[in-house]
Design a protein around this motif. Structure first.
Motif, PDB file in Angstrom:
ATOM      1  N   VAL A   5       0.918  -1.046  -0.049  1.00  0.00           N
ATOM      2  CA  VAL A   5       0.014   0.112  -0.163  1.00  0.00           C
ATOM      3  C   VAL A   5       0.940   1.286   0.074  1.00  0.00           C
ATOM      4  CG1 VAL A   5      -1.563   1.414   1.323  1.00  0.00           C
ATOM      5  CG2 VAL A   5      -1.880  -1.089   1.188  1.00  0.00           C
ATOM      6  N   THR A   6       0.565   2.254  -0.830  1.00  0.00           N
ATOM      7  CA  THR A   6       1.576   3.211  -0.991  1.00  0.00           C
ATOM      8  C   THR A   6       0.627   4.666  -0.423  1.00  0.00           C
ATOM      9  OG1 THR A   6       2.565   2.540  -2.767  1.00  0.00           O
ATOM     10  CG2 THR A   6       2.826   4.712  -2.710  1.00  0.00           C
ATOM     11  N   ALA A   7       1.545   5.484   0.192  1.00  0.00           N
ATOM     12  CA  ALA A   7       0.893   6.873   0.696  1.00  0.00           C
ATOM     13  C   ALA A   7       2.117   7.571   0.613  1.00  0.00           C
ATOM     14  CB  ALA A   7       0.623   6.550   2.213  1.00  0.00           C
ATOM     15  N   MET A   8       1.397   9.024   0.018  1.00  0.00           N
ATOM     16  CA  MET A   8       2.323  10.222  -0.061  1.00  0.00           C
ATOM     17  C   MET A   8       1.923  11.058   0.828  1.00  0.00           C
ATOM     18  SD  MET A   8       2.197  10.199  -4.409  1.00  0.00           S
ATOM     19  CE  MET A   8       0.797   9.633  -4.689  1.00  0.00           C
ATOM     20  N   ARG A   9       2.802  11.919   1.125  1.00  0.00           N
ATOM     21  CA  ARG A   9       2.643  13.122   2.078  1.00  0.00           C
ATOM     22  C   ARG A   9       3.101  14.421   1.338  1.00  0.00           C
ATOM     23  NH1 ARG A   9       4.404  12.959   8.132  1.00  0.00           N
ATOM     24  NH2 ARG A   9       6.324  13.819   7.340  1.00  0.00           N
ATOM     25  N   TYR A  10       2.274  15.562   1.383  1.00  0.00           N
ATOM     26  CA  TYR A  10       2.928  16.672   0.820  1.00  0.00           C
ATOM     27  C   TYR A  10       2.887  17.665   1.991  1.00  0.00           C
ATOM     28  CZ  TYR A  10       1.155  14.705  -3.437  1.00  0.00           C
ATOM     29  OH  TYR A  10       0.973  13.697  -4.568  1.00  0.00           O
ATOM     30  N   ASP A  11       3.892  18.774   1.693  1.00  0.00           N
ATOM     31  CA  ASP A  11       4.085  19.704   2.562  1.00  0.00           C
ATOM     32  C   ASP A  11       3.324  21.005   2.471  1.00  0.00           C
ATOM     33  OD1 ASP A  11       5.209  21.295   0.367  1.00  0.00           O
ATOM     34  OD2 ASP A  11       7.316  20.900   1.101  1.00  0.00           O
ATOM     35  N   LEU A  43      -2.663  12.505  12.683  1.00  0.00           N
ATOM     36  CA  LEU A  43      -2.917  12.585  13.697  1.00  0.00           C
ATOM     37  C   LEU A  43      -2.204  13.509  14.666  1.00  0.00           C
ATOM     38  CD1 LEU A  43      -3.477   8.885  14.575  1.00  0.00           C
ATOM     39  CD2 LEU A  43      -5.070  10.385  13.686  1.00  0.00           C
ATOM     40  N   ALA A  44      -2.801  14.239  15.674  1.00  0.00           N
ATOM     41  CA  ALA A  44      -1.819  15.169  16.675  1.00  0.00           C
ATOM     42  C   ALA A  44      -0.586  15.068  16.859  1.00  0.00           C
ATOM     43  CB  ALA A  44      -2.552  15.421  18.064  1.00  0.00           C
ATOM     44  N   ASN A  45       0.031  13.431  16.976  1.00  0.00           N
ATOM     45  CA  ASN A  45       1.492  13.231  17.040  1.00  0.00           C
ATOM     46  C   ASN A  45       2.271  13.111  15.654  1.00  0.00           C
ATOM     47  OD1 ASN A  45       0.160  10.715  15.901  1.00  0.00           O
ATOM     48  ND2 ASN A  45       1.035   9.469  17.845  1.00  0.00           N
ATOM     49  N   GLY A  46       1.534  13.194  14.632  1.00  0.00           N
ATOM     50  CA  GLY A  46       2.279  13.276  13.608  1.00  0.00           C
ATOM     51  C   GLY A  46       2.101  12.104  12.655  1.00  0.00           C
ATOM     52  N   THR A  47       1.746  11.075  13.257  1.00  0.00           N
ATOM     53  CA  THR A  47       1.577   9.831  12.471  1.00  0.00           C
ATOM     54  C   THR A  47       0.084  10.015  11.516  1.00  0.00           C
ATOM     55  OG1 THR A  47       0.043   8.764  14.156  1.00  0.00           O
ATOM     56  CG2 THR A  47       2.382   8.311  14.302  1.00  0.00           C
ATOM     57  N   ASP A  68       7.730   9.368  10.273  1.00  0.00           N
ATOM     58  CA  ASP A  68       8.777   9.385   9.180  1.00  0.00           C
ATOM     59  C   ASP A  68       8.446   8.398   7.873  1.00  0.00           C
ATOM     60  OD1 ASP A  68       8.842   6.508  10.052  1.00  0.00           O
ATOM     61  OD2 ASP A  68      10.962   6.928  10.888  1.00  0.00           O
ATOM     62  N   GLY A  69       7.289   7.908   7.974  1.00  0.00           N
ATOM     63  CA  GLY A  69       6.714   7.238   6.764  1.00  0.00           C
ATOM     64  C   GLY A  69       6.786   5.663   7.115  1.00  0.00           C
ATOM     65  N   SER A  70       7.609   5.215   7.992  1.00  0.00           N
ATOM     66  CA  SER A  70       7.716   3.654   8.149  1.00  0.00           C
ATOM     67  C   SER A  70       6.365   3.135   8.942  1.00  0.00           C
ATOM     68  CB  SER A  70       8.754   3.490   9.326  1.00  0.00           C
ATOM     69  OG  SER A  70       8.631   4.046  10.494  1.00  0.00           O
ATOM     70  N   VAL A  71       6.093   1.978   8.754  1.00  0.00           N
ATOM     71  CA  VAL A  71       4.894   1.324   9.064  1.00  0.00           C
ATOM     72  C   VAL A  71       4.893   1.285  10.737  1.00  0.00           C
ATOM     73  CG1 VAL A  71       3.351  -0.587   9.007  1.00  0.00           C
ATOM     74  CG2 VAL A  71       4.473   0.324   7.156  1.00  0.00           C
ATOM     75  N   ALA A  72       3.823   1.489  11.371  1.00  0.00           N
ATOM     76  CA  ALA A  72       3.820   1.338  12.902  1.00  0.00           C
ATOM     77  C   ALA A  72       3.500  -0.316  13.242  1.00  0.00           C
ATOM     78  CB  ALA A  72       2.821   2.286  13.323  1.00  0.00           C
ATOM     79  N   THR A  73       4.378  -1.024  13.042  1.00  0.00           N
ATOM     80  CA  THR A  73       4.140  -2.484  13.056  1.00  0.00           C
ATOM     81  C   THR A  73       3.615  -2.912  14.427  1.00  0.00           C
ATOM     82  OG1 THR A  73       6.431  -2.864  13.637  1.00  0.00           O
ATOM     83  CG2 THR A  73       5.845  -2.933  11.483  1.00  0.00           C
ATOM     84  N   GLU A  74       3.761  -2.115  15.662  1.00  0.00           N
ATOM     85  CA  GLU A  74       3.259  -2.471  16.514  1.00  0.00           C
ATOM     86  C   GLU A  74       1.509  -2.231  16.876  1.00  0.00           C
ATOM     87  OE1 GLU A  74       3.925   1.741  16.861  1.00  0.00           O
ATOM     88  OE2 GLU A  74       5.259  -0.064  16.213  1.00  0.00           O
ATOM     89  N   GLY A  76      -1.892  -3.290  15.337  1.00  0.00           N
ATOM     90  CA  GLY A  76      -2.675  -4.363  14.677  1.00  0.00           C
ATOM     91  C   GLY A  76      -1.780  -5.742  14.237  1.00  0.00           C
ATOM     92  N   ASP A  77      -2.046  -5.879  13.169  1.00  0.00           N
ATOM     93  CA  ASP A  77      -1.187  -6.821  12.599  1.00  0.00           C
ATOM     94  C   ASP A  77      -0.043  -6.439  11.664  1.00  0.00           C
ATOM     95  OD1 ASP A  77       0.038  -9.627  11.619  1.00  0.00           O
ATOM     96  OD2 ASP A  77      -1.630  -9.936  10.333  1.00  0.00           O
ATOM     97  N   ALA A  78       1.112  -6.266  12.247  1.00  0.00           N
ATOM     98  CA  ALA A  78       2.241  -5.570  11.227  1.00  0.00           C
ATOM     99  C   ALA A  78       1.820  -4.152  10.703  1.00  0.00           C
ATOM    100  CB  ALA A  78       2.732  -6.452  10.157  1.00  0.00           C
ATOM    101  N   GLY A  79       1.005  -3.468  11.518  1.00  0.00           N
ATOM    102  CA  GLY A  79       0.570  -1.935  11.212  1.00  0.00           C
ATOM    103  C   GLY A  79      -0.519  -2.048  10.449  1.00  0.00           C
ATOM    104  N   PHE A  80      -1.321  -3.140  10.101  1.00  0.00           N
ATOM    105  CA  PHE A  80      -2.579  -3.278   9.391  1.00  0.00           C
ATOM    106  C   PHE A  80      -3.770  -3.595  10.417  1.00  0.00           C
ATOM    107  CE2 PHE A  80       0.158  -3.130   6.023  1.00  0.00           C
ATOM    108  CZ  PHE A  80      -0.701  -2.877   4.731  1.00  0.00           C
ATOM    109  N   VAL A  81      -5.016  -2.977  10.473  1.00  0.00           N
ATOM    110  CA  VAL A  81      -6.072  -3.575  10.752  1.00  0.00           C
ATOM    111  C   VAL A  81      -7.209  -4.029   9.931  1.00  0.00           C
ATOM    112  CG1 VAL A  81      -7.896  -3.404  12.346  1.00  0.00           C
ATOM    113  CG2 VAL A  81      -5.776  -2.237  12.979  1.00  0.00           C
ATOM    114  N   VAL A  82      -7.477  -5.227   9.581  1.00  0.00           N
ATOM    115  CA  VAL A  82      -8.384  -5.904   8.632  1.00  0.00           C
ATOM    116  C   VAL A  82      -9.798  -6.208   9.109  1.00  0.00           C
ATOM    117  CG1 VAL A  82      -8.518  -7.132   6.594  1.00  0.00           C
ATOM    118  CG2 VAL A  82      -6.382  -6.637   7.361  1.00  0.00           C
TER     119      VAL A  82
END
Length: 82
Positions: A5-11, A43-47, A68-74, A76-82
């Motif tokens: 899954v790809t995400a982009m963030r703009y300034d 979110l307020a914490n920048g994630t 920083d764009g890394s997946v928060a693996t902690e 759900g299941d490796a950063g995903f909730v399905v």
């Protein structure tokens, strides 16, 4: 095979934010999900939490990116909730 899954963030100037992922583009690997993100929220914490759907019939998913764009693996299941 691993899909992503790809995400982009703009300034604030509309340019890709180089501090997010690789040049403003972040990738979240997943063994079965390779669909587009339909919505996202910073979110307020920048994630970022992003929502999408995959498969047939459509099944929802959430993926959580760190500031920083890394997946928060902690989450759900490796950063995903399905």
């Amino acid at each position: 095979s691993v899909r992503t899954v790809t995400a982009m963030r703009y300034d604030s100037n509309g340019q890709l934010d180089a501090s997010f992922g690789s040049g403003g583009i972040a990738f979240a690997p997943h063994p079965t999900i390779s669909e587009d993100i339909d919505a996202g929220a910073r979110l307020a914490n920048g994630t970022i939490v992003a929502a999408g759907r995959f498969g047939y019939p459509d099944r929802p998913f959430l993926v959580h990116f760190r500031e920083d764009g890394s997946v928060a693996t902690e989450i759900g299941d490796a950063g995903f909730v399905v």
